[in-house]
Design a protein around this motif. Structure first.
Motif, short mmCIF file in Angstrom:
data_model
loop_
_atom_site.label_atom_id
_atom_site.label_comp_id
_atom_site.label_asym_id
_atom_site.label_seq_id
_atom_site.Cartn_x
_atom_site.Cartn_y
_atom_site.Cartn_z
N VAL A 148 0.98 -1.26 -0.04
CA VAL A 148 0.21 -0.01 -0.01
C VAL A 148 0.81 1.16 -0.13
N PHE A 167 1.40 5.20 0.83
CA PHE A 167 0.73 6.35 1.79
C PHE A 167 1.68 7.56 1.15
N VAL A 207 -3.72 7.50 1.39
CA VAL A 207 -3.75 6.12 0.74
C VAL A 207 -4.12 6.43 -0.97
#
Length: 424
Positions: A81, A83, A195
């Motif tokens: 993921v 950020f 995100v």
């Protein structure tokens, strides 16, 4: 009051330079972009019709959990993921984060919950202007499956870097609730924070297509969490379509920003400035569909109107728009990325429509249709226009504002793309 306190910090902050370049993610052979969104400076939401609330003080709240729901466009055996603190002016202190399968409304399946790490640590500080990927974790996902990313910020986390796609899939709660099946006392957020990407690890050949544009790409009038955007429908068509190469998977990433322009900033950085990050910075990108210029052209319709100051330097000529699009084509081809260039859809009857803007749109579309240095032209104009009134949207495709296509129009846009071109 929780929302107001979180957002108030932006009332007094100066935006960073448009030329600032964030840190790119590290290259990885099999990491493939499966979902992404175009980050915005929170202070630039006002041009999009989303003015931030203002609270009595200018301090951001601390001790918050943020939860974001999203759908990957292709599956894989592992995930990571991204950020982003691209528009932050102070370090973003991420204390803890998790990923899980969603069960609807921001709730998660507890048995699927996995913690995210960053170089083996539970959190990290992301410098202003930078981005960070989590470590990869074993977490099988399928295309279209709902994922939920939860993140906890023990220290004050000014909401600087946001995105609006989809705009109804983020919540906040007090305390560290990254592992909670359902956030306690959850409040909706007016924008999605921090995100901006999910990659999957796939030991197979996958093409990754970035749809790059403005609100017509983002899905401006979509109230179904992204389901009515043309990139979302394009991904669905690719999964369902027959053909000799139908088994070759294609990820589709929606990097549209409502109100975005090719040549000048305002609603997000200009297309020229953000192309390197938002398109060429995606993991495994192989194709880009470019549809920009509508807002550059449309702003010229507001010259001389009360309260609508338009600088003379921001009024484009056909040659300037053509040069801008040519620059994007050149940048993509230098990186080995195939380019599909979209014609600008009709807008007669909208505030953008007048004799001058129609002439400008026609000139740019003639140039686009004549390009020999792109891999394909996607004739969105032909797919959406009314044969009886070719300067206007077909009524069956008109959302009502004579500018944005409705769900049927967005389906027609997806159908105008050569699927085989995206698989090659």
């Amino acid at each position: 009051m929780l929302c107001l306190a979180l957002f108030a910090v932006f009332a007094h902050a100066a935006p960073p330079s448009e030329a600032a370049v964030p840190v790119a993610p590290a290259a990885a052979e099999r990491w493939i972009g499966s979902w992404a969104a175009a980050p915005l400076d929170f202070r630039q939401l006002a041009p999009l019709g989303t003015p931030p609330p203002v609270a009595p003080d200018d301090r951001a709240s601390s001790g918050l959990t943020l939860r974001h729901q999203l759908q990957p466009s292709v599956g894989g055996s592992r995930v990571r993921v991204r950020f982003s603190n691209r528009f932050g002016t102070v370090p973003l202190q991420l204390s803890a984060a998790t990923v899980a399968r969603g069960t609807g409304g921001g709730a998660i399946s507890p048995t699927s919950l996995r913690p995210l790490r960053f170089d083996g640590r539970p959190g990290l500080a992301i410098a202003p202007g930078a981005e960070a990927w989590s470590d990869g974790i074993d977490f099988p996902v399928e295309a279209g499956q709902t994922l939920v990313v939860s993140s906890y910020y023990e220290r004050a986390a000014p909401l600087s870097t946001v995105h609006l796609q989809p705009s109804n899939a983020s919540w906040m709660s007090n305390g560290n609730a990254v592992a909670a099946p359902r956030l306690p006392d959850a409040q909706r957020m007016p924008a999605n924070a921090f995100v901006t990407g999910v990659d999957v690890w796939a030991a197979r050949e996958i093409r990754t297509v970035v749809a790059f544009g403005d609100s017509i790409t983002a899905g401006a009038l979509d109230g179904e969490g992204g389901g009515n955007s043309y990139p979302h429908q394009l991904a669905t068509l690719l999964r369902r379509s027959p053909g000799p190469d139908a088994a070759r998977e294609v990820a589709v990433l929606n990097l549209g920003i409502g109100g975005n322009r090719l040549l000048h900033g305002g609603a997000g950085r200009s297309g020229l400035v953000r192309f390197g990050d938002d398109v060429l910075g995606q993991s495994g990108v192989t194709h880009v569909i470019v549809l920009l210029g509508t807002n550059d052209i449309g702003r010229t319709a507001f010259i001389g109107l009360p309260g609508q100051a338009v600088a003379a330097s921001e009024i484009p000529t056909p040659e300037q728009l053509q040069a801008g699009l040519q620059q994007l084509v050149r940048q993509a081809r230098e990186k080995g990325v195939k380019v599909l260039l979209g014609t600008i859809p009709p807008f007669s009857g909208s505030p953008y429509g007048n004799e001058h803007t129609e002439a400008l749109r026609a000139a740019v579309n003639r140039w686009i249709r004549g390009r020999q240095d792109v891999d394909a032209v996607v004739d969105f104009d032909a797919a959406l226009r009314d044969p009886a009134r070719p300067l206007a949207l077909l009524p069956a495709y008109d959302s009502g504002d004579h500018l944005h296509p409705n769900a049927a129009g967005l389906t027609a846009m997806a159908g105008a793309v050569d699927l085989q071109e995206l698989r090659e």
